[in-house]
Scaffold this motif. Sequence first.
Motif, PDB file in Angstrom:
ATOM      1  N   SER A  77       4.299 -55.314  -9.829  1.00 10.99           N
ATOM      2  CA  SER A  77       3.024 -55.536 -10.537  1.00 10.99           C
ATOM      3  C   SER A  77       2.480 -56.939 -10.321  1.00 10.99           C
ATOM      4  N   ALA A  78       2.821 -57.569  -9.187  1.00 15.58           N
ATOM      5  CA  ALA A  78       2.271 -58.897  -8.896  1.00 15.58           C
ATOM      6  C   ALA A  78       0.884 -58.814  -8.283  1.00 15.58           C
ATOM      7  N   GLY A  79       0.443 -57.623  -7.879  1.00 19.14           N
ATOM      8  CA  GLY A  79      -0.876 -57.452  -7.301  1.00 19.14           C
ATOM      9  C   GLY A  79      -0.888 -57.356  -5.795  1.00 19.14           C
ATOM     10  N   LYS A  80       0.249 -57.000  -5.207  1.00 21.93           N
ATOM     11  CA  LYS A  80       0.314 -56.910  -3.741  1.00 21.93           C
ATOM     12  C   LYS A  80      -0.538 -55.762  -3.221  1.00 21.93           C
ATOM     13  N   SER A  81      -0.457 -54.589  -3.854  1.00 26.77           N
ATOM     14  CA  SER A  81      -1.269 -53.454  -3.407  1.00 26.77           C
ATOM     15  C   SER A  81      -2.753 -53.733  -3.566  1.00 26.77           C
ATOM     16  N   SER A  82      -3.111 -54.394  -4.653  1.00 26.95           N
ATOM     17  CA  SER A  82      -4.519 -54.744  -4.855  1.00 26.95           C
ATOM     18  C   SER A  82      -5.002 -55.704  -3.777  1.00 26.95           C
ATOM     19  N   LEU A  83      -4.131 -56.635  -3.384  1.00 30.83           N
ATOM     20  CA  LEU A  83      -4.514 -57.592  -2.352  1.00 30.83           C
ATOM     21  C   LEU A  83      -4.721 -56.894  -1.016  1.00 30.83           C
ATOM     22  N   VAL A  84      -3.847 -55.951  -0.662  1.00 31.65           N
ATOM     23  CA  VAL A  84      -4.014 -55.212   0.589  1.00 31.65           C
ATOM     24  C   VAL A  84      -5.304 -54.408   0.571  1.00 31.65           C
ATOM     25  N   SER A  85      -5.624 -53.840  -0.570  1.00 29.90           N
ATOM     26  CA  SER A  85      -6.822 -52.995  -0.654  1.00 29.90           C
ATOM     27  C   SER A  85      -8.106 -53.789  -0.468  1.00 29.90           C
ATOM     28  N   VAL A  86      -8.119 -55.078  -0.844  1.00 26.74           N
ATOM     29  CA  VAL A  86      -9.340 -55.882  -0.692  1.00 26.74           C
ATOM     30  C   VAL A  86      -9.365 -56.629   0.636  1.00 26.74           C
TER      31      VAL A  86
END
Length: 484
Positions: free
Chosen positions: A169-178
């Motif tokens: 939940s550090a935001g790695k998937s969100s970072l890849v998506s943007v």
Amino acid sequence: MSRFIDRVVLHVSAGKGGNGCASVHREKFKPLGGPDGGNGGNGGDVILEVDEGVHTLLDFHFHQHAKATNGAQGAGGNREGANGNHLVLKVPDGTVVLDKDGHVLVDMIGAGTRYVAAHGGRGGLGNAALASRARKAPGFALLGEEGQELDLVLELKSVADVGLVGFPSAGKSSLVSVLSAAKPKIADYPFTTLVPNLGVVQSGDTTFTVADVPGLIPGASEGRGLGLDFLRHLERCAVLAHVVDCATLEPGRDPISDVDALEAELAAYQPALSGDSSLGELSERPRIVILNKADVPDAAELAEFVTPEFEARGWPVFTISAVSREGLRPLTFALAKMVEEYRAAHPPAAPARPVIRPVARNETGFSVVADPNEPGGFIVRGTRPERWIRQTAFDNDEAVGYLADRLARLGVEDELVKQGARPGCSVTIGDVSFEWEPQTHAGVDVVPTGRGTDSRLDQTDRVGAAERRHAKKVRRGLANDDEF
């Protein structure tokens, strides 16, 4: 829904070699035409080949058995059997092949790299190839060999330029998506990502890939959780990026302690391949720290407070927000620069070339040892003796005599005498055991007899042509049964 499969067990079977043909040329007004049996074809190989268009091992997950075709049997008229077709299996770049015991067989890097996973069996020789001064018209042919059958483990290690490392939940998937067009699963609970997500990022003239490695936890290098499965995908990454959650509310966690915990896991992890793909150890890869969730006021203050600590370690630090897309442009250019520098220092690996290891000509090719399960028995080991056993049709006395001559010329008979073998003792070669009879002279000129027979061997249950003709006369009442 697509699935990412990075580990499979593959059962490969190479093709069997075709049997040789025992044939004699027959033509009107041409007696003694001579042997004309052709050789059998070789079995097909099972080959693994790296293909740039393949990105997962999903096909092998559903089709775990791969078998090449067999070689065709030889025929009369000196016609050789056709070779079996090779089976070429396409695998993604970065596939590591291991045996069932976990030993690494090959690391497949670079498009076009090939590895013969299972060799096809040799085709048997026909009687035309076996003709000699002593055996002018052999009444036998050699059998084809079985192909190799192996159980292999295929592991895929993602080939990405940048690997995102961080707690769940550090935001790695969100970072890849943007950063890219990838659409990984994003949710507000830990371990949302169970498999790596790859994204392609374009920054100026530089194009690179980013891997969202599932979240790591303390103890991952020892197998806690799915740590070993996650860490495996970092071995190919040129740059490691720490994605830090600056807005976490968990007690005992802060950006510095999170990065220190992950660095300890990276240092403790032992890759299956030392110096994998010439990238060096994980502890030596370039680092970058990404302080995420700066859209939260408290997180922005914490990021500003811990930035000097990371900069003191010589790591570039970027404060971003994957939600508001704040700070993404400078981060993208920085990652592109680090990837370009690493590519310049580490050129891409060329496809591996096959290595040919010739066998020394003066090798005897066999060894004789005592049989631990049979008192007074012996075991003959060696590539050639075991192959000759597999090629012999034991229901043919002439073929058995030919085998005895080959073993005698190789020196097996003399070695058994030196080892103290006694007449009647058990001798095992490959899967066949027999009683050793030294009074059967081998390696000498053979007195020609009927096709398929050998005067040196005791008669077996094989029915000869003369006996078949006599039995036919008995059935017709033209002869008595005891006259033969």
